[in-house]
Motif scaffolding. Structure first.
Motif, PDB file in Angstrom:
ATOM      1  N   LEU A  32       0.828  -1.204   0.000  1.00 44.87           N
ATOM      2  CA  LEU A  32       0.000   0.000   0.000  1.00 44.87           C
ATOM      3  C   LEU A  32       0.868   1.262   0.000  1.00 44.87           C
ATOM      4  CD1 LEU A  32      -2.855   1.266   0.283  1.00 44.87           C
ATOM      5  CD2 LEU A  32      -2.626   0.922   2.755  1.00 44.87           C
ATOM      6  N   TYR A  33       1.944   1.248   0.768  1.00 42.77           N
ATOM      7  CA  TYR A  33       2.848   2.397   0.867  1.00 42.77           C
ATOM      8  C   TYR A  33       3.698   2.606  -0.390  1.00 42.77           C
ATOM      9  CZ  TYR A  33       2.262   3.586   5.822  1.00 42.77           C
ATOM     10  OH  TYR A  33       1.778   4.022   7.028  1.00 42.77           O
ATOM     11  N   LYS A  34       4.017   1.514  -1.087  1.00 40.83           N
ATOM     12  CA  LYS A  34       5.004   1.533  -2.165  1.00 40.83           C
ATOM     13  C   LYS A  34       4.799   2.658  -3.186  1.00 40.83           C
ATOM     14  CE  LYS A  34       7.248  -1.474  -5.466  1.00 40.83           C
ATOM     15  NZ  LYS A  34       8.513  -1.632  -5.515  1.00 40.83           N
ATOM     16  N   PRO A  35       3.631   2.825  -3.812  1.00 44.49           N
ATOM     17  CA  PRO A  35       3.514   3.890  -4.826  1.00 44.49           C
ATOM     18  C   PRO A  35       3.685   5.293  -4.247  1.00 44.49           C
ATOM     19  CG  PRO A  35       1.388   2.784  -4.503  1.00 44.49           C
ATOM     20  CD  PRO A  35       2.407   2.038  -3.706  1.00 44.49           C
ATOM     21  N   MET A  36       3.226   5.504  -3.030  1.00 42.11           N
ATOM     22  CA  MET A  36       3.374   6.824  -2.401  1.00 42.11           C
ATOM     23  C   MET A  36       4.843   7.117  -2.093  1.00 42.11           C
ATOM     24  SD  MET A  36       0.079   6.935   0.131  1.00 42.11           S
ATOM     25  CE  MET A  36      -0.048   5.184   0.453  1.00 42.11           C
ATOM     26  N   LEU A  37       5.555   6.092  -1.651  1.00 38.24           N
ATOM     27  CA  LEU A  37       6.965   6.265  -1.312  1.00 38.24           C
ATOM     28  C   LEU A  37       7.821   6.399  -2.558  1.00 38.24           C
ATOM     29  CD1 LEU A  37       7.295   3.848   1.714  1.00 38.24           C
ATOM     30  CD2 LEU A  37       6.947   6.326   1.715  1.00 38.24           C
ATOM     31  N   GLU A  38       7.426   5.735  -3.648  1.00 38.24           N
ATOM     32  CA  GLU A  38       8.168   5.888  -4.907  1.00 38.24           C
ATOM     33  C   GLU A  38       8.140   7.342  -5.366  1.00 38.24           C
ATOM     34  OE1 GLU A  38       6.438   2.950  -7.515  1.00 38.24           O
ATOM     35  OE2 GLU A  38       7.883   1.429  -6.874  1.00 38.24           O
ATOM     36  N   GLY A  41      10.781   8.981  -3.626  1.00 42.11           N
ATOM     37  CA  GLY A  41      12.110   8.413  -3.854  1.00 42.11           C
ATOM     38  C   GLY A  41      12.626   7.615  -2.671  1.00 42.11           C
ATOM     39  N   LEU A  42      11.706   7.054  -1.872  1.00 44.24           N
ATOM     40  CA  LEU A  42      12.089   6.303  -0.673  1.00 44.24           C
ATOM     41  C   LEU A  42      11.607   4.864  -0.734  1.00 44.24           C
ATOM     42  CD1 LEU A  42      11.029   8.846   2.126  1.00 44.24           C
ATOM     43  CD2 LEU A  42      13.352   8.392   1.320  1.00 44.24           C
ATOM     44  N   THR A  43      12.371   3.981  -0.127  1.00 45.01           N
ATOM     45  CA  THR A  43      11.894   2.631   0.143  1.00 45.01           C
ATOM     46  C   THR A  43      11.153   2.679   1.480  1.00 45.01           C
ATOM     47  OG1 THR A  43      13.877   2.013   1.373  1.00 45.01           O
ATOM     48  CG2 THR A  43      13.879   1.614  -1.037  1.00 45.01           C
ATOM     49  N   TYR A  44      10.446   1.601   1.808  1.00 44.49           N
ATOM     50  CA  TYR A  44       9.728   1.579   3.083  1.00 44.49           C
ATOM     51  C   TYR A  44      10.684   1.704   4.280  1.00 44.49           C
ATOM     52  CZ  TYR A  44       6.403   0.298   6.678  1.00 44.49           C
ATOM     53  OH  TYR A  44       5.629   0.306   7.806  1.00 44.49           O
ATOM     54  N   PRO A  45      11.790   0.947   4.332  1.00 37.24           N
ATOM     55  CA  PRO A  45      12.708   1.127   5.467  1.00 37.24           C
ATOM     56  C   PRO A  45      13.293   2.549   5.541  1.00 37.24           C
ATOM     57  CG  PRO A  45      13.174  -0.929   4.347  1.00 37.24           C
ATOM     58  CD  PRO A  45      12.191  -0.195   3.489  1.00 37.24           C
ATOM     59  N   GLN A  46      13.567   3.161   4.391  1.00 41.54           N
ATOM     60  CA  GLN A  46      14.065   4.541   4.388  1.00 41.54           C
ATOM     61  C   GLN A  46      13.000   5.492   4.933  1.00 41.54           C
ATOM     62  OE1 GLN A  46      15.080   4.915   0.242  1.00 41.54           O
ATOM     63  NE2 GLN A  46      17.225   4.407   0.601  1.00 41.54           N
ATOM     64  N   LYS A 114       6.124  16.781   1.761  1.00 45.02           N
ATOM     65  CA  LYS A 114       5.546  15.894   0.747  1.00 45.02           C
ATOM     66  C   LYS A 114       4.980  14.627   1.372  1.00 45.02           C
ATOM     67  CE  LYS A 114       8.523  17.396  -3.049  1.00 45.02           C
ATOM     68  NZ  LYS A 114       9.574  16.999  -3.994  1.00 45.02           N
ATOM     69  N   ALA A 115       5.611  14.165   2.434  1.00 44.77           N
ATOM     70  CA  ALA A 115       5.176  12.933   3.100  1.00 44.77           C
ATOM     71  C   ALA A 115       3.935  13.144   3.959  1.00 44.77           C
ATOM     72  CB  ALA A 115       6.308  12.384   3.959  1.00 44.77           C
ATOM     73  N   ALA A 116       3.596  14.380   4.232  1.00 44.82           N
ATOM     74  CA  ALA A 116       2.495  14.679   5.147  1.00 44.82           C
ATOM     75  C   ALA A 116       1.149  14.114   4.687  1.00 44.82           C
ATOM     76  CB  ALA A 116       2.382  16.189   5.357  1.00 44.82           C
ATOM     77  N   ARG A 117       0.992  13.852   3.405  1.00 43.21           N
ATOM     78  CA  ARG A 117      -0.281  13.341   2.914  1.00 43.21           C
ATOM     79  C   ARG A 117      -0.426  11.830   3.104  1.00 43.21           C
ATOM     80  NH1 ARG A 117      -0.709  10.746  -1.681  1.00 43.21           N
ATOM     81  NH2 ARG A 117       1.108  10.411  -3.002  1.00 43.21           N
ATOM     82  N   ILE A 118       0.671  11.143   3.347  1.00 45.01           N
ATOM     83  CA  ILE A 118       0.646   9.678   3.409  1.00 45.01           C
ATOM     84  C   ILE A 118      -0.282   9.139   4.505  1.00 45.01           C
ATOM     85  CG2 ILE A 118       2.058   7.613   3.845  1.00 45.01           C
ATOM     86  CD1 ILE A 118       4.276   8.960   2.222  1.00 45.01           C
ATOM     87  N   PRO A 119      -0.226   9.630   5.740  1.00 44.46           N
ATOM     88  CA  PRO A 119      -1.117   9.059   6.753  1.00 44.46           C
ATOM     89  C   PRO A 119      -2.601   9.141   6.379  1.00 44.46           C
ATOM     90  CG  PRO A 119       0.612  10.314   7.812  1.00 44.46           C
ATOM     91  CD  PRO A 119       0.738  10.585   6.333  1.00 44.46           C
ATOM     92  N   GLY A 120      -3.018  10.230   5.769  1.00 45.48           N
ATOM     93  CA  GLY A 120      -4.416  10.348   5.351  1.00 45.48           C
ATOM     94  C   GLY A 120      -4.774   9.337   4.279  1.00 45.48           C
TER      95      GLY A 120
END
Length: 149
Positions: A32-38, A41-46, A114-120
């Motif tokens: 679920l996180y993968k497309p948002m993190l791409e 430019g981050l992997t999930y562990p990053q 940019k990451a602020a939208r991910i939790p929503g």
């Protein structure tokens, strides 16, 4: 009346395994996180490392590892890639060269916006209420504490 073999068979069914429920759920969450993190430019562990550094910048590698439950052998290559990407700086302590401090760069700090939208997005995708997710998170954290005690 069920016999002992039926009981053992039930205990060994995949769908009755808590470990598999946690593992497969973790895989689904990462997917679920993968497309948002791409996009970032981050992997999930990053991303997890960035979350910790956005909370408290300037941690040592070992402090960051404690927060993420990762050893330095796993964390060091991840941090090197983040440094190459311009998100963090790794600085050896003058007093003790074994200690390496991780500091966000301007680009690393800017990425937080940019990451602020991910939790929503995650909240929406899970179709859970905020109280449900808070409760589930607390239950899983409590379970982890019991396992690692």
């Amino acid at each position: 009346m069920p016999n002992k073999t039926d009981s053992v068979d039930a205990m060994l069914q995949l769908d009755n395994q808590l470990c598999f429920a946690l593992y497969s759920t973790s895989l689904a969450m990462t997917k679920l996180y993968k497309p948002m993190l791409e996009e970032l430019g981050l992997t999930y562990p990053q991303y997890l490392a960035m979350l910790v550094l956005w909370e408290q910048d300037g941690l040592t590698v070992s402090e960051l590892g404690e927060r993420l439950y990762l050893d330095s052998g796993t964390l060091t290559p991840l941090l090197k890639r983040m440094e190459t990407a311009g998100l963090v700086s790794r600085l050896r302590a003058v007093q003790d060269e074994r200690r390496v401090h991780i500091t966000l760069t301007a680009a690393g700090r800017k990425l937080k916006d940019k990451a602020a939208r991910i939790p929503g997005c995650i909240l929406s995708a899970t179709q859970c209420s905020i109280p449900e997710l808070v409760s589930l998170t607390q239950q899983v954290q409590s379970f982890r504490k019991r396992l690692t005690a």
